[in-house]
Design a protein around this motif. Structure first.
Motif, PDB file in Angstrom:
ATOM      1  N   ARG A  83      -0.975  53.182  -9.981  1.00  0.00           N
ATOM      2  CA  ARG A  83      -0.659  54.218 -10.960  1.00  0.00           C
ATOM      3  C   ARG A  83      -1.477  54.008 -12.227  1.00  0.00           C
ATOM      4  O   ARG A  83      -1.992  54.940 -12.829  1.00  0.00           O
ATOM      5  CB  ARG A  83       0.847  54.184 -11.276  1.00  0.00           C
ATOM      6  N   HIS A  84      -1.613  52.754 -12.617  1.00  0.00           N
ATOM      7  CA  HIS A  84      -2.457  52.468 -13.778  1.00  0.00           C
ATOM      8  C   HIS A  84      -3.921  52.706 -13.468  1.00  0.00           C
ATOM      9  O   HIS A  84      -4.681  53.146 -14.320  1.00  0.00           O
ATOM     10  CB  HIS A  84      -2.246  51.017 -14.230  1.00  0.00           C
ATOM     11  N   ALA A  85      -4.288  52.400 -12.227  1.00  0.00           N
ATOM     12  CA  ALA A  85      -5.701  52.531 -11.876  1.00  0.00           C
ATOM     13  C   ALA A  85      -6.119  53.982 -11.764  1.00  0.00           C
ATOM     14  O   ALA A  85      -7.257  54.328 -12.073  1.00  0.00           O
ATOM     15  CB  ALA A  85      -5.962  51.810 -10.561  1.00  0.00           C
ATOM     16  N   THR A  86      -5.210  54.835 -11.353  1.00  0.00           N
ATOM     17  CA  THR A  86      -5.576  56.247 -11.138  1.00  0.00           C
ATOM     18  C   THR A  86      -4.973  57.171 -12.181  1.00  0.00           C
ATOM     19  O   THR A  86      -5.453  58.293 -12.362  1.00  0.00           O
ATOM     20  CB  THR A  86      -5.093  56.717  -9.750  1.00  0.00           C
ATOM     21  N   GLY A  87      -3.903  56.714 -12.808  1.00  0.00           N
ATOM     22  CA  GLY A  87      -3.239  57.574 -13.793  1.00  0.00           C
ATOM     23  C   GLY A  87      -2.430  58.683 -13.140  1.00  0.00           C
ATOM     24  O   GLY A  87      -2.082  59.661 -13.788  1.00  0.00           O
ATOM     25  N   ASN A  88      -2.148  58.547 -11.889  1.00  0.00           N
ATOM     26  CA  ASN A  88      -1.449  59.620 -11.177  1.00  0.00           C
ATOM     27  C   ASN A  88      -0.413  59.018 -10.237  1.00  0.00           C
ATOM     28  O   ASN A  88      -0.743  58.225  -9.358  1.00  0.00           O
ATOM     29  CB  ASN A  88      -2.464  60.435 -10.375  1.00  0.00           C
ATOM     30  N   GLN A  89       0.827  59.402 -10.455  1.00  0.00           N
ATOM     31  CA  GLN A  89       1.917  58.803  -9.693  1.00  0.00           C
ATOM     32  C   GLN A  89       1.838  59.124  -8.201  1.00  0.00           C
ATOM     33  O   GLN A  89       1.985  58.238  -7.358  1.00  0.00           O
ATOM     34  CB  GLN A  89       3.252  59.318 -10.244  1.00  0.00           C
ATOM     35  N   GLN A  90       1.574  60.408  -7.910  1.00  0.00           N
ATOM     36  CA  GLN A  90       1.539  60.792  -6.492  1.00  0.00           C
ATOM     37  C   GLN A  90       0.345  60.166  -5.781  1.00  0.00           C
ATOM     38  O   GLN A  90       0.446  59.700  -4.652  1.00  0.00           O
ATOM     39  CB  GLN A  90       1.477  62.322  -6.369  1.00  0.00           C
ATOM     40  N   ALA A  96     -10.926  52.924  -6.377  1.00  0.00           N
ATOM     41  CA  ALA A  96     -12.328  53.193  -6.725  1.00  0.00           C
ATOM     42  C   ALA A  96     -12.859  54.360  -5.913  1.00  0.00           C
ATOM     43  O   ALA A  96     -13.574  55.230  -6.433  1.00  0.00           O
ATOM     44  CB  ALA A  96     -13.167  51.941  -6.487  1.00  0.00           C
ATOM     45  N   ASP A  97     -12.497  54.388  -4.630  1.00  0.00           N
ATOM     46  CA  ASP A  97     -12.932  55.509  -3.788  1.00  0.00           C
ATOM     47  C   ASP A  97     -12.349  56.820  -4.305  1.00  0.00           C
ATOM     48  O   ASP A  97     -13.006  57.860  -4.302  1.00  0.00           O
ATOM     49  CB  ASP A  97     -12.470  55.282  -2.329  1.00  0.00           C
ATOM     50  N   TRP A  98     -11.101  56.718  -4.715  1.00  0.00           N
ATOM     51  CA  TRP A  98     -10.456  57.935  -5.218  1.00  0.00           C
ATOM     52  C   TRP A  98     -11.179  58.442  -6.475  1.00  0.00           C
ATOM     53  O   TRP A  98     -11.420  59.612  -6.626  1.00  0.00           O
ATOM     54  CB  TRP A  98      -8.975  57.631  -5.534  1.00  0.00           C
ATOM     55  N   THR A 138     -14.238  60.473  -5.921  1.00  0.00           N
ATOM     56  CA  THR A 138     -14.052  61.870  -5.480  1.00  0.00           C
ATOM     57  C   THR A 138     -13.736  62.796  -6.654  1.00  0.00           C
ATOM     58  O   THR A 138     -13.738  64.011  -6.491  1.00  0.00           O
ATOM     59  CB  THR A 138     -12.900  61.976  -4.461  1.00  0.00           C
ATOM     60  N   GLN A 139     -13.444  62.193  -7.809  1.00  0.00           N
ATOM     61  CA  GLN A 139     -13.131  63.021  -8.978  1.00  0.00           C
ATOM     62  C   GLN A 139     -14.425  63.456  -9.653  1.00  0.00           C
ATOM     63  O   GLN A 139     -15.353  62.663  -9.782  1.00  0.00           O
ATOM     64  CB  GLN A 139     -12.271  62.238  -9.979  1.00  0.00           C
ATOM     65  N   GLU A 188     -14.384  65.997 -15.567  1.00  0.00           N
ATOM     66  CA  GLU A 188     -13.235  66.856 -15.304  1.00  0.00           C
ATOM     67  C   GLU A 188     -11.967  66.045 -15.459  1.00  0.00           C
ATOM     68  O   GLU A 188     -11.833  64.983 -14.844  1.00  0.00           O
ATOM     69  CB  GLU A 188     -13.314  67.382 -13.873  1.00  0.00           C
ATOM     70  N   PRO A 189     -11.068  66.487 -16.303  1.00  0.00           N
ATOM     71  CA  PRO A 189      -9.841  65.709 -16.444  1.00  0.00           C
ATOM     72  C   PRO A 189      -9.085  65.663 -15.122  1.00  0.00           C
ATOM     73  O   PRO A 189      -9.044  66.652 -14.405  1.00  0.00           O
ATOM     74  CB  PRO A 189      -9.027  66.479 -17.503  1.00  0.00           C
ATOM     75  N   SER A 190      -8.619  64.502 -14.821  1.00  0.00           N
ATOM     76  CA  SER A 190      -7.951  64.387 -13.536  1.00  0.00           C
ATOM     77  C   SER A 190      -6.702  65.235 -13.523  1.00  0.00           C
ATOM     78  O   SER A 190      -6.114  65.506 -14.570  1.00  0.00           O
ATOM     79  CB  SER A 190      -7.591  62.935 -13.258  1.00  0.00           C
TER      80      SER A 190
END
Lengths: 363, 173
Positions: B35-42, B82-84, B87-88, B92-94
């Motif tokens: 969650r910290h690494a991506t900033g996105n819970q889902q 990192a892979d995720w 793909t962003q 562009e704001p995630s």
């Protein structure tokens, strides 16, 4: 040491790591570095505080099925395995034993093989050789019916590890048979009482023949039935000997048509003897290394004997080269038939030209 | 308590129960890390599930002598994150929702943490919150231990600068 140089070690101190003495000494006296240390510690504490505020949602429960992964053959092949020492030692013993048994089997095949090669020296007539199978009754008997003064039949009855029980039928007829009156048959031989003898391979067995002397048997065991019983296997070469005529598995062709196909084999030296072959419906065929009355001359090319008969090309095709000579003589009696209907079956054998099957005395 | 080696032996033989223990012990931590690494819970939830699935499906790849199971797990999770990120689209704001939705969590330090580069953020978080050792971090990030020390220092300095700056610096995220 300057503050910039010590800064990385300040960070390491936060993580509980040990640092070099010079860096430790500098940090101990430097207020700037101590402020930095305090700042790092506060940052860490703040991070942990904030993360502690995160909602502790349960992780989704999952069921990980028991799954026995089957490694591929390649993976299996590359894996090592452990075996107990005694099992390894046993494995070595088995390998050694197997290797030894192969040698033993080979040695046994030569010393106690399945075929008895007999040298037979009758009291009358020329010596002959017999190959008697110890395991196949079809090849377990040999006989000499000609000349009919001395009939001889030898048969394997049983055998042990080192000796063979032979059933011998033999009879000496002191009075010469009347010319052309009789030709001995297997049936005649069967009428003679059989006597049993134990033959020890490598030793001589002498049998007294009433009124004629002794029948002597010598020989040994071998591991296979030789193609020609007149040769020891080690002496048999593809090149026929000087003066030899060798007939092995002959096929007779007229043009491109097969007249007959024999499984037998025989051989004579250039000693006035011939090989005769009879096939029901095809008459009697005689091959001779010397000219015979009524015979046609044939050309020899390795394993083929070519000749013309009544203007038609004929060819004997043998399994091996026939002779070193360039010519043979072929005699054909198309009308020959054994006098005894019971004997009207194919035969191949050596004969004296004077006593050919089709000669008047044998008809 | 079985060692990593003993436990992994059971897992490699296909023991789902043993693997479930590993899952229960580490899933929450891995998800928080993601969650910290991506900033996105889902996304974190998805990547966490992918991390464990990958571990279960390719369990023969883990070698206990090369590090702890936990660091191996975090290594997988880090690579997934990192892979995720790859793909962003840049700039562009995630589409991620704020990683700390609660008002109490919108602290300055959290805001500053989100401004750190991806690798510094995950490295610092694993060190300060998860308490991973230098050796474990070296294994997770596949870098030498000396590099772990220097990168942690860089992350702290950046965070400290952001935290104490009067105006939020435009740090790359």
């Amino acid at each position: 040491m300057r503050c910039n140089d010590a800064a990385e070690f300040v960070s390491a101190l936060c993580d509980g790591e040990t640092i070099p003495p010079k860096a430790a000494e500098h940090i101990g006296h430097c207020s700037t570095c101590r402020v930095r240390l305090q700042g790092y510690l506060e940052l860490g504490a703040e991070l942990r505080r904030v993360s502690s505020l995160e909602p502790l949602s349960e992780v989704t429960s999952r069921r990980w099925m028991n799954d026995r992964q089957t490694p591929g053959w390649w993976t299996k092949g590359r894996e090592s395995m452990r075996i107990p020492r005694f099992a390894f030692a046993l494995l070595l013993l088995v390998i050694v034993a197997l290797g030894s048994s192969l040698v033993l089997v080979r040695a046994k095949a030569r010393t106690a093989g399945a075929v008895l090669m007999l040298n037979v020296k009758p009291p009358h007539g020329v010596p002959i050789r017999c190959a008697l199978s110890l395991v196949d009754k079809k090849w377990g008997m040999c006989a000499q019916l000609n000349p009919p003064q001395y009939l001889l039949g030898i048969e394997v009855l049983s055998h042990t590890e080192d000796q063979v029980e032979l059933g011998v039928r033999e009879q000496f007829n002191p009075a010469p048979l009347g010319a052309g009156s009789h030709r001995a048959s297997i049936e005649d031989l069967q009428k003679i009482p059989q006597k049993s003898y134990w033959f020890h391979p490598g030793e001589k067995l002498a049998i007294d023949v009433s009124g004629a002397g002794q029948l002597e048997l010598t020989g040994g065991l071998t591991d296979h039935m030789p193609p020609l019983v007149n040769w020891a296997a080690e002496d048999l070469q593809i090149d026929p000997g000087p003066g030899e005529m060798r007939i092995i598995s002959p096929i007779l062709l007229r043009g491109d048509k097969v007249l007959f196909d024999f499984e037998g084999a025989s051989s004579v030296q250039k000693d006035r003897r011939v090989v005769q072959m009879y096939s029901p419906g095809q008459g009697l065929w005689v091959l001779s290394p010397c000219p015979l009355v009524g015979a046609v001359e044939a050309e020899v090319a390795l394993s083929r004997v070519k000749f013309k008969l009544n203007g038609e090309p004929h060819t004997f095709v043998m399994a091996t080269p026939v002779t070193r000579e360039q010519h043979l003589w072929v005699l054909h009696d198309p009308h020959y038939k054994p006098s005894d209907p019971n004997l009207d079956r194919p035969f191949l054998g050596v004969a004296d030209p004077e006593r050919l099957a089709n000669s008047p005395q044998n008809r | 308590m079985p060692t990593d080696r003993e436990r992994w032996k059971q897992i490699c033989s296909g023991d789902g129960t043993a693997f479930n223990e590993v899952y229960r012990e580490n899933a929450a931590g891995i998800r928080a890390f993601l969650r910290h690494a991506t900033g996105n819970q889902q996304t974190a939830e998805d990547l966490m599930q992918e991390t464990f699935t990958a571990l279960w499906q390719r369990r023969n790849r883990y070698l206990p002598e090369q590090g702890s199971l936990r660091s191996y797990l975090y290594g997988i999770a880090r690579k997934r994150a990192a892979d995720w990120w790859r793909t962003q689209r840049p700039g562009e704001p995630s589409q991620a929702e704020p990683s700390f939705p609660l008002a109490e969590m919108t602290s300055v330090v959290n805001d500053a943490l989100q401004r750190l580069p991806h690798e510094q953020r995950t490295l610092l978080w694993l060190r300060e919150v998860e308490g991973q050792s230098y050796a474990e971090l070296a294994s997770v990030f596949d870098i030498p231990v000396g590099t772990v020390r220097s990168r942690l220092f860089a992350a702290r300095e950046t965070l400290r600068r952001i935290w104490h700056s009067p105006c939020p610096e435009k740090e790359e995220v």
